[in-house]
Write an enzyme that holds these catalytic residues in place. Structure first.
Site, PDB file in Angstrom:
ATOM      1  N   GLU A 424      36.323 101.491 -83.683  1.00 16.54           N
ATOM      2  CA  GLU A 424      34.922 101.840 -83.453  1.00 16.54           C
ATOM      3  C   GLU A 424      34.365 102.621 -84.642  1.00 16.54           C
ATOM      4  OE1 GLU A 424      34.634 104.389 -80.080  1.00 16.54           O
ATOM      5  OE2 GLU A 424      32.553 104.951 -80.473  1.00 16.54           O
ATOM      6  N   ASP A 497      37.016 105.752 -79.438  1.00 19.11           N
ATOM      7  CA  ASP A 497      37.058 107.188 -79.145  1.00 19.11           C
ATOM      8  C   ASP A 497      37.353 107.419 -77.668  1.00 19.11           C
ATOM      9  OD1 ASP A 497      36.502 107.812 -81.714  1.00 19.11           O
ATOM     10  OD2 ASP A 497      34.342 108.159 -81.405  1.00 19.11           O
ATOM     11  N   ASP A 499      35.935 108.946 -75.407  1.00 21.46           N
ATOM     12  CA  ASP A 499      34.759 109.480 -74.707  1.00 21.46           C
ATOM     13  C   ASP A 499      34.014 108.335 -74.027  1.00 21.46           C
ATOM     14  OD1 ASP A 499      33.583 108.133 -76.763  1.00 21.46           O
ATOM     15  OD2 ASP A 499      32.772 109.906 -77.776  1.00 21.46           O
ATOM     16  N   ASP A 501      31.200 106.821 -74.718  1.00 20.49           N
ATOM     17  CA  ASP A 501      30.769 105.758 -75.623  1.00 20.49           C
ATOM     18  C   ASP A 501      31.936 104.847 -75.990  1.00 20.49           C
ATOM     19  OD1 ASP A 501      28.127 106.291 -75.681  1.00 20.49           O
ATOM     20  OD2 ASP A 501      28.153 107.434 -77.576  1.00 20.49           O
TER      21      ASP A 501
END
Ligand code: 0RA
Length: 630
Positions: A424, A497, A499, A501
């Protein structure tokens, strides 16, 4: 008187010549002298019995392969007439058995349609049998006559009496081994065809027995071709109850049963006068045309189409159809005479199918929509496959390799030894490039959120740069064109990541893989990298993958520890990234698996569709599930 005698004699000679012709050119009458021709003898007799059933006089046909190698076909029809034939002055049964083309009914009613492949009748069977015995029960008497290669061994005789209501015909024959290369009957071949005949003639009970092995089967289908279509689909996932219609136009009776399954195969079985028209013909053309039109009409009327009309291929994906016609004067063409040539039949089947299907769709909107959706799926897959094909072609045109510029490839070429990290963002991509082992680890950085393929048209999907890079780097192509042999890396690892997102991007990628490269998942090539959330420092570094784990680690190490939260992959230095996420010796990988394809399909369409809430919920719930592969 002399004149009459001559006429009689002349026609008698003609008869003998007729059966000689059958022995001289058997293939002209039964197709071949091989296995198919041999079994055709049985069908010829059975077809005569079926004609009795069609006329409403017979509901039981028994076929047995006898221990001595002969076959007996017995029915409870009216019995072949035994009274003297007006022209030949011999019992009608003798004419039927010894005269070519006398097999048909004398009183051909409107539906007395012969089902025989060439309509040749049982005289052909007797001509090709070294011995044939016919027993007729009629008018309370039991008659018998035997024949050797089509010639009577004695005059028809009465061998017993029975109830007046007990009628029928029993034919036993021994195929001539001078004609047939092999005279052994095959139970399963007979079974298949007799089952088919039973489906096509509802309420006719057909029994099959092998007296040698004692194998027995009974076929009786009250639902006729409705049961036929279900039977064909029995191992498939049917999308609805069968659609059935029957109508008549100009003496042609059209009967049809249609059922879609979740599969991709198209299976249209056509029968004309119970003959399987393997080579197709005008009836099949009429059916296909009307099916495509009826579905498009319905879909247009209900505004279900976005990319124009569906094609014939689209509407036939997953289709099973049984089309059974009764045609008074069928013209059979083609290599094996199994292609219907009657031009008027195309329009008849087209009109009947169009009216019947349109009516059914109006009355059953749920099923209609399911069928339209199935065709839309097919359309999507087809255009996806086409785009992928074009892509591969374009790629080949640009070769050498034609790999995306953003791909940091590895040096090893054997896919079994290599892996591709999908990372990403460009900054994390940069760290990963530094951290990796160049020999076997390739890095493809992806720009933020990739396209949601669930909502985008195939055209949009395949013009998206990130997706094109992804497909090109992986090498397999997509959809119908997917080829595992071309896979360039054995592990495709999604690294995002830790998280929300990151979870979203991961789900977008999973959706892409599921919709366009499902075999890759099934083959176990797709993984999700698990990156740590925290680094806890006390004497040495501890990487922590969840809040729960963090609590435990802190409890264990005491309260003067240094906790560092990783906000993104980019925050880790190359060594940390290698240690925590990329080193095959220490990293955690989740293998992506599809436990239930239907459910997965539903999940992806639900989650990646228009509704946002269930998606968020799913991502939150599932983000840290799944097994761990170290
Ligand atoms: C000619 C005329 C009729 C029936 C049959 C033949 C007939 C042939 C076979 C062969 C096997 N089973 C059969 N059953 C009947 C019409 C009989 C009538 O009009 O009564």
């Amino acid at each position: 008187m002399t004149e009459k005698k001559q006429t009689y004699g002349a026609s008698k000679i003609k008869v003998l010549e007729g059966l000689e012709a059958v022995r001289l050119r058997p293939a002209m009458f039964i197709g071949s002298t091989g296995k198919s021709g041999l079994h055709h003898l049985v069908y010829e007799v059975v077809d005569n019995a079926v004609d009795e059933a069609l006329a409403g006089y017979c509901n039981l046909i028994e076929v047995s392969i006898n221990k001595d190698g002969s076959v007996t076909v017995k029915d409870n029809g009216r019995g072949i007439p035994v009274d003297p034939h007006p022209v030949y002055k011999i019992p009608a049964v003798e004419v039927v058995v010894t005269k070519l083309h006398a097999g048909g009914k004398f009183d051909k009613g409107s539906y007395a349609i012969s089902g025989g492949l060439h309509g040749v009748g049982i005289s052909v069977v007797s001509a090709l049998s070294k011995l044939m015995k016919v027993i007729v029960k009629r008018d309370g008497k039991i008659y018998q006559q035997e024949y050797k290669i089509g010639k009577p061994l004695y005059k028809l005789k009465v061998v017993g009496s029975t109830d007046k209501k007990d009628t029928g015909t029993e034919v036993t024959f021994y195929p001539d081994d001078n004609i047939f290369s092999n005279v052994k009957f095959d139970f399963s071949l007979l079974e298949t065809r007799l089952r088919e005949i039973a489906f096509l003639n509802k309420n006719v009970k057909i029994k099959l027995a092998d007296e040698e092995s004692n194998k027995r089967e009974v076929f009786l289908y009250e639902g006729g071709i409705i049961e036929f279509v279900k039977w064909v689909n029995k191992t498939k996932d049917a999308l609805h109850k069968p659609i059935y219609y029957t109508k008549q136009e100009n003496g042609v009776i059209v009967e049809c049963a249609v059922q879609y399954s979740a599969g991709y195969q198209e299976n249209i079985l056509g029968f004309v006068n119970t003959i399987n028209t393997v080579e197709g013909g005008t009836h099949i053309i009429g059916f296909k045309t009307a099916l495509t039109r009826a579905i498009n009409d319905y879909a247009n009327k209900n505004k279900l189409l976005k990319n124009g009309n569906l094609t014939g291929d689209d509407v036939r994906e997953g289709l099973t159809a049984i089309l059974s016609l009764k045609v008074p004067e069928p013209q059979f063409e083609g290599q094996t005479k199994t292609k219907l040539g009657n031009s008027e039949v195309k329009g008849i089947v087209d009109r009947i199918t169009m009216i019947s299907l349109s009516e059914f769709f109006e009355e059953n909107p749920t099923i209609a929509r399911r069928i339209v959706n199935k065709a839309l799926e097919a359309e999507k897959a087809r255009s996806a496959a086409k785009k992928a094909k074009d892509l591969v072609r374009r790629k080949n045109a640009f070769s050498i390799g034609g790999l995306p510029g953003k791909l940091a490839d590895c040096s090893r070429k054997k896919s079994e030894e290599t892996e591709l990290y999908l990372v990403e963002g460009d900054s994390a991509g940069g760290s990963a490039k530094q951290a990796r082992n160049k020999e076997f680890q390739a890095i493809l950085p992806l720009k933020g959120k990739i396209l949601n393929v669930e909502k985008a048209s195939p055209a949009k999907v395949f013009s998206n740069e990130e997706i094109v890079n992804l497909i090109t780097a992986i090498g397999t192509g997509v959809g119908d064109q997917f080829s595992l042999d071309k896979l360039r890396y054995s592990k495709i690892i999604i690294m995002t990541d830790a998280d929300v997102d990151g979870a979203h991007i991961r789900t977008l990628l999973l959706t892409f893989f599921y919709r366009f490269m499902e075999p890759l998942i099934n083959n176990g090539n797709l993984y999700i990298a698990v990156s740590p959330l925290y680094k806890v420092r006390k004497r040495k570094d501890h990487y922590v993958y969840s809040d729960k784990e963090l609590k435990k680690v802190i409890e264990k190490l005491g309260s003067n520890v240094n906790v560092q939260r990783f906000k993104g992959l980019g925050e880790m230095n190359a060594d940390q990234l290698w240690d925590t996420t990329m080193n095959p010796g220490t990293r955690l990988l989740n293998k992506v698996l599809i436990e239930d394809a239907v459910k997965a399909d539903e999940t992806f369409s639900k989650l990646m569709g228009t509704d946002v809430e269930p998606r968020k919920k799913f991502i939150a719930e599932k983000a840290h599930e799944a097994e761990v592969d170290v």
